[in-house]
Design a protein around this motif. Structure first.
Motif, mmCIF file in Angstrom:
data_model
loop_
_atom_site.group_PDB
_atom_site.id
_atom_site.type_symbol
_atom_site.label_atom_id
_atom_site.label_comp_id
_atom_site.label_asym_id
_atom_site.label_seq_id
_atom_site.Cartn_x
_atom_site.Cartn_y
_atom_site.Cartn_z
ATOM 1 N N GLU A 70 8.539 17.026 4.669
ATOM 2 C CA GLU A 70 7.694 16.684 5.545
ATOM 3 C C GLU A 70 8.613 16.725 6.555
ATOM 4 O O GLU A 70 9.588 16.668 6.900
ATOM 5 C CB GLU A 70 7.505 15.903 5.322
ATOM 6 C CG GLU A 70 6.079 15.400 3.777
ATOM 7 C CD GLU A 70 6.637 15.443 2.668
ATOM 8 O OE1 GLU A 70 6.165 15.476 1.707
ATOM 9 O OE2 GLU A 70 8.291 15.638 2.478
ATOM 10 N N LEU A 71 8.285 16.364 8.232
ATOM 11 C CA LEU A 71 8.770 15.648 8.911
ATOM 12 C C LEU A 71 8.261 14.165 9.078
ATOM 13 O O LEU A 71 7.059 14.043 9.035
ATOM 14 C CB LEU A 71 8.484 16.306 9.742
ATOM 15 C CG LEU A 71 9.246 15.877 11.926
ATOM 16 C CD1 LEU A 71 10.609 15.084 11.886
ATOM 17 C CD2 LEU A 71 8.051 15.818 12.787
ATOM 18 N N LEU A 72 9.080 13.393 8.303
ATOM 19 C CA LEU A 72 9.098 12.044 8.127
ATOM 20 C C LEU A 72 9.171 10.649 9.385
ATOM 21 O O LEU A 72 9.934 11.386 9.777
ATOM 22 C CB LEU A 72 9.725 11.091 6.859
ATOM 23 C CG LEU A 72 9.984 9.858 6.608
ATOM 24 C CD1 LEU A 72 8.181 9.560 5.430
ATOM 25 C CD2 LEU A 72 10.726 9.958 6.028
ATOM 26 N N LEU A 73 8.591 10.844 9.685
ATOM 27 C CA LEU A 73 8.780 9.690 10.632
ATOM 28 C C LEU A 73 8.495 8.364 10.785
ATOM 29 O O LEU A 73 7.768 8.037 10.140
ATOM 30 C CB LEU A 73 7.180 9.633 12.248
ATOM 31 C CG LEU A 73 6.882 11.075 12.259
ATOM 32 C CD1 LEU A 73 5.649 11.292 13.103
ATOM 33 C CD2 LEU A 73 8.410 11.793 13.281
ATOM 34 N N SER A 74 9.822 7.709 11.476
ATOM 35 C CA SER A 74 10.148 6.008 10.298
ATOM 36 C C SER A 74 10.819 5.321 12.082
ATOM 37 O O SER A 74 11.335 6.156 12.786
ATOM 38 C CB SER A 74 10.866 6.333 9.706
ATOM 39 O OG SER A 74 11.450 4.542 9.913
ATOM 40 N N ALA A 75 10.294 4.250 12.267
ATOM 41 C CA ALA A 75 10.943 3.797 13.160
ATOM 42 C C ALA A 75 11.968 2.776 12.934
ATOM 43 O O ALA A 75 12.710 1.781 13.948
ATOM 44 C CB ALA A 75 10.149 3.017 13.605
ATOM 45 N N GLY A 76 12.756 2.919 11.777
ATOM 46 C CA GLY A 76 13.254 1.810 10.713
ATOM 47 C C GLY A 76 13.483 0.970 10.805
ATOM 48 O O GLY A 76 13.633 0.416 10.868
ATOM 49 N N SER B 172 6.338 6.794 7.390
ATOM 50 C CA SER B 172 6.750 5.738 6.284
ATOM 51 C C SER B 172 7.295 4.515 7.432
ATOM 52 O O SER B 172 8.476 5.007 7.583
ATOM 53 C CB SER B 172 7.256 6.520 5.538
ATOM 54 O OG SER B 172 7.543 5.643 4.478
ATOM 55 N N GLU B 173 7.320 3.504 6.726
ATOM 56 C CA GLU B 173 8.028 2.141 7.192
ATOM 57 C C GLU B 173 8.821 1.893 6.092
ATOM 58 O O GLU B 173 9.665 0.388 5.818
ATOM 59 C CB GLU B 173 7.703 1.779 7.900
ATOM 60 C CG GLU B 173 7.154 1.816 9.263
ATOM 61 C CD GLU B 173 8.343 2.418 10.321
ATOM 62 O OE1 GLU B 173 9.626 1.817 9.902
ATOM 63 O OE2 GLU B 173 7.741 3.400 11.476
ATOM 64 N N TYR C 10 10.518 8.064 -1.121
ATOM 65 C CA TYR C 10 10.776 8.932 -1.886
ATOM 66 C C TYR C 10 9.816 9.274 -3.252
ATOM 67 O O TYR C 10 9.344 10.739 -2.923
ATOM 68 C CB TYR C 10 11.915 8.663 -3.279
ATOM 69 C CG TYR C 10 12.154 10.063 -4.391
ATOM 70 C CD1 TYR C 10 13.074 11.257 -3.904
ATOM 71 C CD2 TYR C 10 11.355 9.778 -5.299
ATOM 72 C CE1 TYR C 10 13.091 12.294 -4.775
ATOM 73 C CE2 TYR C 10 11.957 11.017 -6.535
ATOM 74 C CZ TYR C 10 12.540 11.664 -5.837
ATOM 75 O OH TYR C 10 13.006 12.584 -6.892
ATOM 76 N N PRO C 11 9.216 8.386 -3.273
ATOM 77 C CA PRO C 11 7.575 8.478 -4.836
ATOM 78 C C PRO C 11 6.620 9.277 -3.778
ATOM 79 O O PRO C 11 5.384 9.781 -4.507
ATOM 80 C CB PRO C 11 7.882 6.979 -4.937
ATOM 81 C CG PRO C 11 8.730 6.449 -4.360
ATOM 82 C CD PRO C 11 9.009 6.507 -3.404
ATOM 83 N N TYR C 12 6.712 8.876 -2.684
ATOM 84 C CA TYR C 12 5.660 9.329 -1.804
ATOM 85 C C TYR C 12 5.365 10.573 -1.515
ATOM 86 O O TYR C 12 4.510 10.676 -0.367
ATOM 87 C CB TYR C 12 4.879 8.275 -0.904
ATOM 88 C CG TYR C 12 4.615 6.832 -1.461
ATOM 89 C CD1 TYR C 12 3.638 7.047 -2.722
ATOM 90 C CD2 TYR C 12 5.465 6.024 -1.297
ATOM 91 C CE1 TYR C 12 3.304 5.964 -3.073
ATOM 92 C CE2 TYR C 12 5.454 4.795 -2.322
ATOM 93 C CZ TYR C 12 4.107 4.679 -3.234
ATOM 94 O OH TYR C 12 3.914 3.630 -4.600
ATOM 95 N N MET D 54 0.994 -1.075 -0.219
ATOM 96 C CA MET D 54 0.080 -0.007 -0.311
ATOM 97 C C MET D 54 0.534 1.332 0.403
ATOM 98 O O MET D 54 1.773 1.395 0.963
ATOM 99 C CB MET D 54 -0.850 -0.286 1.273
ATOM 100 C CG MET D 54 -2.600 -1.113 1.031
ATOM 101 S SD MET D 54 -3.007 -0.349 0.142
ATOM 102 C CE MET D 54 -3.924 1.027 1.075
ATOM 103 N N PRO D 55 1.024 2.431 -1.041
ATOM 104 C CA PRO D 55 1.295 3.564 -0.368
ATOM 105 C C PRO D 55 0.979 4.051 0.495
ATOM 106 O O PRO D 55 0.092 4.121 1.142
ATOM 107 C CB PRO D 55 0.938 4.050 -1.937
ATOM 108 C CG PRO D 55 0.219 2.719 -2.551
ATOM 109 C CD PRO D 55 -0.287 2.554 -2.232
ATOM 110 N N ASP D 56 2.396 5.329 1.133
ATOM 111 C CA ASP D 56 2.284 5.403 1.948
ATOM 112 C C ASP D 56 1.094 6.603 2.105
ATOM 113 O O ASP D 56 1.391 7.414 1.149
ATOM 114 C CB ASP D 56 3.400 6.461 2.823
ATOM 115 C CG ASP D 56 4.397 5.242 2.886
ATOM 116 O OD1 ASP D 56 3.693 4.427 3.346
ATOM 117 O OD2 ASP D 56 5.871 5.077 3.000
ATOM 118 N N THR D 57 0.231 7.545 3.446
ATOM 119 C CA THR D 57 -0.046 8.766 2.892
ATOM 120 C C THR D 57 0.447 9.274 4.258
ATOM 121 O O THR D 57 1.059 9.114 5.260
ATOM 122 C CB THR D 57 -1.444 8.544 3.205
ATOM 123 O OG1 THR D 57 -1.701 7.821 4.615
ATOM 124 C CG2 THR D 57 -2.284 7.228 1.582
#
Length: 494
Positions: free
Chosen positions: A64-70, A51-52, A57-59, A1-4
């Protein structure tokens, strides 16, 4: 699923729905416990995205402040490089459940690429960060709306002043903390407000103004606005409406939310103020002036000027003194309901030809003198009446003086008009027009040297010399009330 995105999404390249917020404001929220561990702190956030994906990049839209748990973090340097390429503003990395601490390789990659890296503690959900960002944005939006509302009110108040164009520019320069200039179609500075910029900034603004000038691209329409930067200074040029070829040029050291809206309001106001008043058809007025120059009968030309049977001549000066520019004079004419305005550049007096016989009312910031209503064939006499009325208004410090209209009542009505005029010509024959006008003004002001000097704009000693000359030529004692009365009666017949 694409990230939103976590929050409202907008098409790529569109402006964000709310003002951006500085990252430092988010870091200052103690309840979130966020900590900057790499990269610069002074960046703006446009929205939040979670996003995980190994490569989000495509989304990403940028900002943005991109939040991720890696979860899928394998190559930190490649991952960070792709985020920077996509235009991400910052990376928020959540500690646990995947990583017990932020990977050192990720910290080093963010430092290398200049991407802010924020450590998110285990007790802080990503949704709490998103909610905090949107609340900060809502507060910023509220501040922007309040600022724009106050600026709109201030600009509208400035536009209602007697000198609306300089007042609007002054208010705009204050609102933007910069320099605001109104330039003519040839680049001449008509008005300016705010701190004077360096010569190179002024030259850059002149070049930018030519970009939006109608003469810049005769083969195709010129753009309505243009922007540029010179060092830390932001430059802007906006073409004004109204067909005058005028340009609003701005130089500011900062850009804040709402600046564009505030400037847009000023552009609309200045366009309206600079546009010629359309009280009568412009082509008709031009035709009337040409026909007058060619010797046409004024009575035949009058309908082209608006068809009024009577006209009132108004002479005006700024209450505070100083020269009057054509735009400010035009604003006075619009307030008086006439487009027939004469204001020579650099002069301190304005003449307005007002159709109709209605009484002119005082205008804030102006000192006015008006003639009696006159037909178009007697405008030369009305012009003299207005000039004398203005002199009396200036001398007596009143905002408006009307020419006295002889109603036919009183002792003057007992003497036939022809006999009175003949007597006046004989009595005043020794006097030049300048001496007669000085005597008229002096008598009307009850023999006051200072007021007469003020009204005639000459030195008081000049008034004394002229009155003494009148006394000699007339062989009369001007301190005698009977003599003054007879002379006043004679002067009134002229």
């Amino acid at each position: 699923m694409p990230d939103t995105p976590t929050g409202p999404s907008v098409p790529s390249g569109s402006a964000p729905p709310t003002p951006p917020i500085p990252l430092v404001e988010l870091l200052a929220r103690e309840d979130l416990g966020l900590r900057l561990i790499a990269g610069p702190a002074h960046v703006d956030l446009l929205w939040v995205h979670t996003s995980e994906m190994a490569d989000p990049y495509p989304y990403l839209l940028g900002g943005e402040l991109l939040l991720s748990a890696g979860v899928l973090l394998k190559e930190p340097d490649t991952y960070v490089a792709r985020l920077v390429e996509a235009g991400a503003a910052a990376l928020g990395f959540g500690v646990t459940p995947v990583h017990d601490a932020v990977p050192q390789a990720l910290i080093e990659a963010c430092d290398r690429h200049g991407l802010p890296l924020v450590e998110v503690p285990p007790a802080t959900p990503f949704t709490a960060i998103a909610r905090a960002v949107w609340r900060l944005m809502a507060a910023a939006r509220h501040r922007e709306l309040r600022r724009v509302t106050r600026a709109q009110q201030a600009l509208a108040t400035a536009a209602a002043r007697p000198d609306p164009v300089p007042a609007v520019l002054h208010q705009l320069a204050a609102q933007l903390a910069g320099r605001a200039m109104l330039l003519s179609a040839v680049g001449e500075e008509l008005h300016a407000a705010g701190r004077r910029p360096a010569p190179e900034v002024r030259a850059a603004l002149a070049r930018l103004a030519r970009v939006v000038s109608p003469d810049a691209a005769p083969a195709s329409p010129a753009p309505t606005s243009a922007t540029d930067t010179l060092g830390d200074t932001h430059l802007f040029a906006y073409a004004l409406g109204g067909g005058q070829g005028l340009v609003l040029a701005l130089a500011t050291g900062r850009r804040e939310a709402g600046d564009h809206t505030v400037t847009g309001i000023a552009v609309v106001l200045l366009s309206l103020l600079a546009a010629p008043h359309q009280g009568a058809d412009a082509a008709g007025r031009s035709a009337a002036l040409v026909r007058l120059l060619l010797g046409a009968d004024p009575v035949a030309v009058a309908p082209l000027l608006g068809g009024a049977e009577l006209w009132t001549v108004v002479h005006a000066r700024r209450s505070g003194g100083g020269p009057v520019d054509p735009l400010t004079a035009g604003a006075l004419g619009a307030a008086l309901g006439s487009a027939l305005v004469d204001a020579s550049r650099g002069g301190d007096a304005v003449k307005v030809l007002v159709p109709g016989g209605d009484r002119v009312t005082p205008q804030p910031g102006w000192t006015l003198g008006t003639s009696a209503p006159a037909p178009i064939t007697a405008l030369d006499l009305a012009d003299g009446q207005a000039a004398r009325a203005l002199g009396r208004a200036v001398a007596t410090r009143t905002p408006l003086a009307h020419h006295h209209i002889d109603t036919g009542r009183g002792l003057a009505a007992l003497v036939p008009r022809a006999e009175a005029e003949a007597h006046a010509r004989a009595l005043l024959a020794p006097l030049t027009p300048t001496l007669a006008e000085t005597l008229r003004c002096w008598l009307s002001l009850h023999g006051s040297w200072d007021r007469t000097a003020t009204a005639l704009q000459v030195h008081r000693n000049t008034v004394r010399q002229r009155i003494a000359r009148c006394a000699t030529l007339l062989n009369a004692d001007l301190d005698d009330m009977d003599v003054r009365t007879e002379l006043w009666f004679a002067l009134r017949q002229q």
